[in-house]
Each structure stands twice: as structure tokens, then as C-alpha cells.
Design a protein around this motif. Structure first.
Motif, PDB file in Angstrom:
ATOM      1  N   PHE A  69      -4.663  -2.482   5.911  1.00  0.00           N
ATOM      2  CA  PHE A  69      -4.885  -2.247   4.480  1.00  0.00           C
ATOM      3  C   PHE A  69      -3.928  -1.212   3.897  1.00  0.00           C
ATOM      4  O   PHE A  69      -3.249  -1.465   2.904  1.00  0.00           O
ATOM      5  CB  PHE A  69      -6.336  -1.826   4.212  1.00  0.00           C
ATOM      6  N   TRP A  70      -3.874  -0.012   4.509  1.00  0.00           N
ATOM      7  CA  TRP A  70      -3.024   1.046   3.943  1.00  0.00           C
ATOM      8  C   TRP A  70      -1.547   0.706   4.046  1.00  0.00           C
ATOM      9  O   TRP A  70      -0.752   1.117   3.215  1.00  0.00           O
ATOM     10  CB  TRP A  70      -3.318   2.397   4.602  1.00  0.00           C
ATOM     11  N   LEU A  71      -1.186  -0.072   5.036  1.00  0.00           N
ATOM     12  CA  LEU A  71       0.193  -0.533   5.134  1.00  0.00           C
ATOM     13  C   LEU A  71       0.502  -1.432   3.936  1.00  0.00           C
ATOM     14  O   LEU A  71       1.543  -1.287   3.293  1.00  0.00           O
ATOM     15  CB  LEU A  71       0.436  -1.270   6.447  1.00  0.00           C
ATOM     16  N   GLY A  72      -0.408  -2.347   3.615  1.00  0.00           N
ATOM     17  CA  GLY A  72      -0.218  -3.206   2.457  1.00  0.00           C
ATOM     18  C   GLY A  72      -0.120  -2.411   1.168  1.00  0.00           C
ATOM     19  O   GLY A  72       0.738  -2.670   0.319  1.00  0.00           O
ATOM     20  N   VAL A  73      -0.974  -1.415   1.023  1.00  0.00           N
ATOM     21  CA  VAL A  73      -0.934  -0.561  -0.169  1.00  0.00           C
ATOM     22  C   VAL A  73       0.393   0.198  -0.229  1.00  0.00           C
ATOM     23  O   VAL A  73       0.974   0.382  -1.301  1.00  0.00           O
ATOM     24  CB  VAL A  73      -2.129   0.428  -0.171  1.00  0.00           C
ATOM     25  N   SER A  74       0.895   0.595   0.929  1.00  0.00           N
ATOM     26  CA  SER A  74       2.137   1.378   0.963  1.00  0.00           C
ATOM     27  C   SER A  74       3.320   0.616   0.381  1.00  0.00           C
ATOM     28  O   SER A  74       4.225   1.209  -0.183  1.00  0.00           O
ATOM     29  CB  SER A  74       2.453   1.830   2.385  1.00  0.00           C
ATOM     30  N   TYR A  75       3.306  -0.704   0.531  1.00  0.00           N
ATOM     31  CA  TYR A  75       4.403  -1.499  -0.033  1.00  0.00           C
ATOM     32  C   TYR A  75       4.453  -1.358  -1.549  1.00  0.00           C
ATOM     33  O   TYR A  75       5.523  -1.412  -2.147  1.00  0.00           O
ATOM     34  CB  TYR A  75       4.265  -2.971   0.348  1.00  0.00           C
ATOM     35  N   LEU A  76       3.296  -1.172  -2.164  1.00  0.00           N
ATOM     36  CA  LEU A  76       3.231  -1.003  -3.618  1.00  0.00           C
ATOM     37  C   LEU A  76       3.535   0.431  -4.046  1.00  0.00           C
ATOM     38  O   LEU A  76       4.238   0.658  -5.026  1.00  0.00           O
ATOM     39  CB  LEU A  76       1.834  -1.386  -4.128  1.00  0.00           C
ATOM     40  N   LEU A  77       2.969   1.387  -3.307  1.00  0.00           N
ATOM     41  CA  LEU A  77       3.098   2.791  -3.700  1.00  0.00           C
ATOM     42  C   LEU A  77       4.402   3.434  -3.262  1.00  0.00           C
ATOM     43  O   LEU A  77       4.957   4.263  -3.989  1.00  0.00           O
ATOM     44  CB  LEU A  77       1.925   3.604  -3.133  1.00  0.00           C
ATOM     45  N   TRP A  78       4.860   3.109  -2.051  1.00  0.00           N
ATOM     46  CA  TRP A  78       6.025   3.787  -1.499  1.00  0.00           C
ATOM     47  C   TRP A  78       7.006   2.792  -0.896  1.00  0.00           C
ATOM     48  O   TRP A  78       7.228   2.780   0.315  1.00  0.00           O
ATOM     49  CB  TRP A  78       5.602   4.791  -0.429  1.00  0.00           C
ATOM     50  N   PRO A  79       7.590   1.930  -1.709  1.00  0.00           N
ATOM     51  CA  PRO A  79       8.534   0.957  -1.132  1.00  0.00           C
ATOM     52  C   PRO A  79       9.701   1.678  -0.460  1.00  0.00           C
ATOM     53  O   PRO A  79      10.148   2.726  -0.914  1.00  0.00           O
ATOM     54  CB  PRO A  79       8.998   0.139  -2.341  1.00  0.00           C
ATOM     55  N   ARG A  96       4.196   6.467  14.137  1.00  0.00           N
ATOM     56  CA  ARG A  96       3.418   7.682  13.860  1.00  0.00           C
ATOM     57  C   ARG A  96       4.342   8.862  13.570  1.00  0.00           C
ATOM     58  O   ARG A  96       4.107   9.643  12.655  1.00  0.00           O
ATOM     59  CB  ARG A  96       2.516   8.016  15.045  1.00  0.00           C
ATOM     60  N   GLU A  97       5.378   9.003  14.367  1.00  0.00           N
ATOM     61  CA  GLU A  97       6.325  10.108  14.179  1.00  0.00           C
ATOM     62  C   GLU A  97       7.018   9.996  12.830  1.00  0.00           C
ATOM     63  O   GLU A  97       7.179  11.000  12.127  1.00  0.00           O
ATOM     64  CB  GLU A  97       7.350  10.140  15.316  1.00  0.00           C
ATOM     65  N   TRP A  98       7.428   8.816  12.434  1.00  0.00           N
ATOM     66  CA  TRP A  98       8.089   8.627  11.136  1.00  0.00           C
ATOM     67  C   TRP A  98       7.133   8.980   9.995  1.00  0.00           C
ATOM     68  O   TRP A  98       7.525   9.616   9.024  1.00  0.00           O
ATOM     69  CB  TRP A  98       8.570   7.182  10.997  1.00  0.00           C
ATOM     70  N   ILE A  99       5.867   8.564  10.135  1.00  0.00           N
ATOM     71  CA  ILE A  99       4.872   8.875   9.103  1.00  0.00           C
ATOM     72  C   ILE A  99       4.671  10.381   9.023  1.00  0.00           C
ATOM     73  O   ILE A  99       4.638  10.965   7.938  1.00  0.00           O
ATOM     74  CB  ILE A  99       3.542   8.142   9.383  1.00  0.00           C
ATOM     75  N   ARG A 100       4.542  11.039  10.166  1.00  0.00           N
ATOM     76  CA  ARG A 100       4.361  12.505  10.189  1.00  0.00           C
ATOM     77  C   ARG A 100       5.554  13.204   9.547  1.00  0.00           C
ATOM     78  O   ARG A 100       5.379  14.147   8.766  1.00  0.00           O
ATOM     79  CB  ARG A 100       4.188  13.006  11.622  1.00  0.00           C
TER      80      ARG A 100
END
Length: 111
Positions: free
Chosen positions: A69-79, A97-101
Motif C-alpha cells: 500500500f505505502w509503496l503504491g502511495v509513494s508513487y503519487l507522493l514522491w515520484p 531499507r537503507e535507501w529509505i532510511r
């Protein structure tokens, strides 16, 4: 905490409806009534909570998978952000995980 760093955690409402939605979302996550009531500790805790929610996406390669879900949302919020690079399918969950951190970490202060 210096006066400068205290102001980095302060939420000031602007006329922008999107900014106001975000500010009130922070307040809701901190379980307080109004964004102006946020303390630096609450602000830090809410940001950490949101980062942990995004880290859950590290275990999925595609938004359509369970837990995406949050991955899908991320495409809209933070392309094109570090949560969803074009090479995502080739990355291991630990790398994701490291890239997200890295992406969600505070910048080094320049006082």
C-alpha cells in the motif's frame, strides 16, 4: 537543544490546503488537537513512525503485492524518490531499507 534546532521542529500553518492537511496529520499521529501543540519530541517520534511505515515496503517489490500500500502511495507522493527507484526490483530488502532510511534521515545541521 538550540533555538535554531527548536524551530526546525515547529509546525507553522500556511494557507496551502495540502500543507495544512499534512500539519493536521502530524497532529493526529501525535494524538494532539492542533499542529501548533507539537513538541520537538512528538515531532521526532511521528517522523520515526512514518519512516517505519515506509520501511515495511522494503519487503515488497511491487505495489500490487500484499503489504505494498505505502509503496503504491509513494508513487503519487514522491515520484523518483529513494523509496521507488527504477532499480527497485533488483534491490534486496536490506538495500531498500537503507535507501529509505537515508532518504528519511535528518540533514546534518549547518549552524
Amino acid at each position: 537543544m538550540s533555538d535554531v534546532s527548536v524551530h526546525q521542529y515547529r509546525v507553522v500553518l500556511t494557507p496551502s490546503p495540502i500543507q495544512r492537511i499534512g500539519a493536521f496529520a502530524l497532529a493526529a499521529l501525535a494524538e494532539i488537537e492542533h499542529p501548533e501543540e507539537l513538541t520537538p519530541e512528538q515531532f521526532t517520534n511521528v517522523v520515526e513512525m512514518m519512516t517505519q511505515h515506509l520501511e515495511v515496503t522494503a519487503d515488497v517489490a511491487k505495489a500490487a503485492e500484499p503489504g505494498g500500500f505505502w509503496l503504491g502511495v509513494s508513487y503519487l507522493l514522491w515520484p523518483n524518490s529513494k523509496i521507488n527507484p527504477t532499480s527497485r526490483g533488483k534491490q534486496l530488502p536490506e538495500e531498500r531499507r537503507e535507501w529509505i532510511r537515508q532518504w528519511r534521515s535528518w540533514p546534518v545541521p549547518t549552524e
